[in-house]
Design a protein around this motif. Structure first.
Motif, short mmCIF file in Angstrom:
data_model
loop_
_atom_site.label_atom_id
_atom_site.label_comp_id
_atom_site.label_asym_id
_atom_site.label_seq_id
_atom_site.Cartn_x
_atom_site.Cartn_y
_atom_site.Cartn_z
N THR A 1 63.23 102.35 150.28
CA THR A 1 63.18 101.40 151.40
C THR A 1 61.78 101.35 151.98
N ALA A 2 61.55 100.33 152.77
CA ALA A 2 60.24 100.16 153.40
C ALA A 2 59.91 101.29 154.33
N ASP A 3 60.94 102.04 154.77
CA ASP A 3 60.69 103.20 155.63
C ASP A 3 59.86 104.27 154.91
N SER A 4 59.84 104.20 153.57
CA SER A 4 59.06 105.17 152.80
C SER A 4 57.57 104.94 152.95
N GLY A 5 57.19 103.77 153.38
CA GLY A 5 55.78 103.46 153.54
C GLY A 5 55.59 102.20 154.36
N ALA A 6 54.38 101.72 154.39
CA ALA A 6 54.07 100.52 155.17
C ALA A 6 54.56 99.28 154.44
N SER A 7 55.14 98.35 155.18
CA SER A 7 55.62 97.10 154.59
C SER A 7 54.46 96.13 154.39
N VAL A 8 54.34 95.58 153.20
CA VAL A 8 53.35 94.55 152.92
C VAL A 8 53.97 93.17 153.12
N ILE A 9 55.21 93.01 152.61
CA ILE A 9 55.96 91.77 152.85
C ILE A 9 57.44 92.12 152.81
N GLY A 10 58.22 91.52 153.71
CA GLY A 10 59.59 91.95 153.94
C GLY A 10 60.59 91.54 152.87
N THR A 11 61.76 92.14 152.93
CA THR A 11 62.83 91.88 151.98
C THR A 11 63.31 90.44 152.05
N GLY A 12 63.77 89.93 150.91
CA GLY A 12 64.31 88.57 150.86
C GLY A 12 63.25 87.48 150.85
N THR A 13 61.99 87.82 150.55
CA THR A 13 60.92 86.82 150.53
C THR A 13 61.04 85.96 149.26
N SER A 14 61.00 84.66 149.42
CA SER A 14 61.09 83.74 148.29
C SER A 14 59.72 83.53 147.65
N PHE A 15 59.73 83.34 146.35
CA PHE A 15 58.50 82.96 145.65
C PHE A 15 58.18 81.52 146.01
N SER A 16 56.88 81.25 146.20
CA SER A 16 56.49 79.89 146.57
C SER A 16 55.05 79.64 146.16
N PRO A 17 54.69 78.33 146.01
CA PRO A 17 53.32 78.01 145.60
C PRO A 17 52.27 78.36 146.66
N GLY A 18 52.67 78.40 147.92
CA GLY A 18 51.72 78.68 149.00
C GLY A 18 51.40 80.16 149.14
N ALA A 19 50.40 80.45 149.95
CA ALA A 19 50.01 81.84 150.21
C ALA A 19 51.08 82.53 151.04
N PRO A 20 51.53 83.71 150.62
CA PRO A 20 52.56 84.43 151.38
C PRO A 20 52.00 84.94 152.71
N SER A 21 52.91 85.12 153.67
CA SER A 21 52.53 85.70 154.95
C SER A 21 52.77 87.21 154.87
N ALA A 22 51.75 87.93 154.44
CA ALA A 22 51.88 89.37 154.19
C ALA A 22 50.94 90.16 155.07
N THR A 23 51.20 91.46 155.16
CA THR A 23 50.35 92.37 155.93
C THR A 23 49.27 92.95 155.02
N GLU A 24 48.03 92.88 155.47
CA GLU A 24 46.95 93.43 154.67
C GLU A 24 46.94 94.96 154.77
N PHE A 25 46.30 95.58 153.79
CA PHE A 25 46.16 97.03 153.79
C PHE A 25 44.76 97.38 153.32
N THR A 26 44.39 98.65 153.49
CA THR A 26 43.01 99.07 153.24
C THR A 26 42.94 100.07 152.09
N LEU A 27 41.90 99.92 151.27
CA LEU A 27 41.57 100.89 150.22
C LEU A 27 40.24 101.53 150.59
N ALA A 28 40.20 102.85 150.56
CA ALA A 28 38.97 103.56 150.91
C ALA A 28 38.03 103.64 149.72
N ALA A 29 36.74 103.54 150.00
CA ALA A 29 35.73 103.70 148.95
C ALA A 29 35.66 105.17 148.53
#
Length: 206
Positions: A137-165
């Motif tokens: 479940t998403a409780d295991s980590g940070a949610s990027v995009i929620g359950t039940g999201t449909s595929f679509s041609p437009g840009a998804p409304s997702a949460t950004e995350f960071t990668l360290a150098a």
């Protein structure tokens, strides 16, 4: 008629006058000394590269949709029925030599095929590749995009995350994404669908 003594006196005065002129000229020349200072700088661009892995061991760049990493979803992904959920992990990190942290955004999530509109998805982070299961479940980590999201041609409304150098010799610490795909009630028997996700990493300026 001028005497020899007076002529000699005029010559001395003329020489002295000439000496005074020469003396003034010498002073002007000394005042014109010059000195210079120079400075130079060298400028080098930093490096920036993000790479992905499906197993956390073999890493490579997948810079275009044509080079997309193939996610090997569970066996049931080839025999779905309505309501089934399958999962697979994909890890991202900054490559060795990258000099900036990265902000990552989900910029595309599309599906093609007979069942393109009969699938939904969710993405969240988990501690390790093995933690990504259909029961996670998403409780295991940070949610990027929620359950039940449909595929679509437009840009998804997702949460950004960071990668360290990392460093010149060592890659940055990886972030493991868990993809869960759920079959909808309208799933077409025998129909296929191919899903493609795209991520964009942007360097964070210091």
């Amino acid at each position: 008629m001028a005497t020899a003594s007076s002529q000699k006196s005029r010559k001395i005065k003329a020489l002295l006058a000439g000496g005074l002129v020469l003396g003034v000229g010498t002073a002007v020349t000394l005042a014109a000394w010059t000195d210079q200072e120079w400075a130079t700088g060298t400028f080098s661009a930093g490096s920036f590269d993000v790479e992905g892995s499906t197993d956390g061991t073999a890493w490579a760049s997948h810079a275009t949709s044509g080079e997309a990493a193939a996610l090997a979803f569970e066996v049931d992904a080839n025999n779905l029925t309505p309501g089934d959920k399958v999962a697979e992990a994909f890890a991202l990190r900054t490559a060795a030599g990258t000099t900036y942290d990265a902000t990552v955004d989900l910029i595309a999530a599309t599906s093609a095929g007979d069942n393109a509109t009969n699938l939904s998805y969710e993405i969240f982070t988990v501690p390790a590749i093995g933690d990504c299961t259909a029961d996670a479940t998403a409780d295991s980590g940070a949610s990027v995009i929620g359950t039940g999201t449909s595929f679509s041609p437009g840009a998804p409304s997702a949460t950004e995350f960071t990668l360290a150098a990392g460093t010149d010799a060592v890659a940055g610490t990886s972030t493991v994404l868990c993809f869960q795909v759920t079959a909808g009630a309208g799933l077409v028997q025998g129909g296929d669908a191919t899903a493609t996700w795209g991520f964009e990493a942007t360097s964070q300026q210091p």
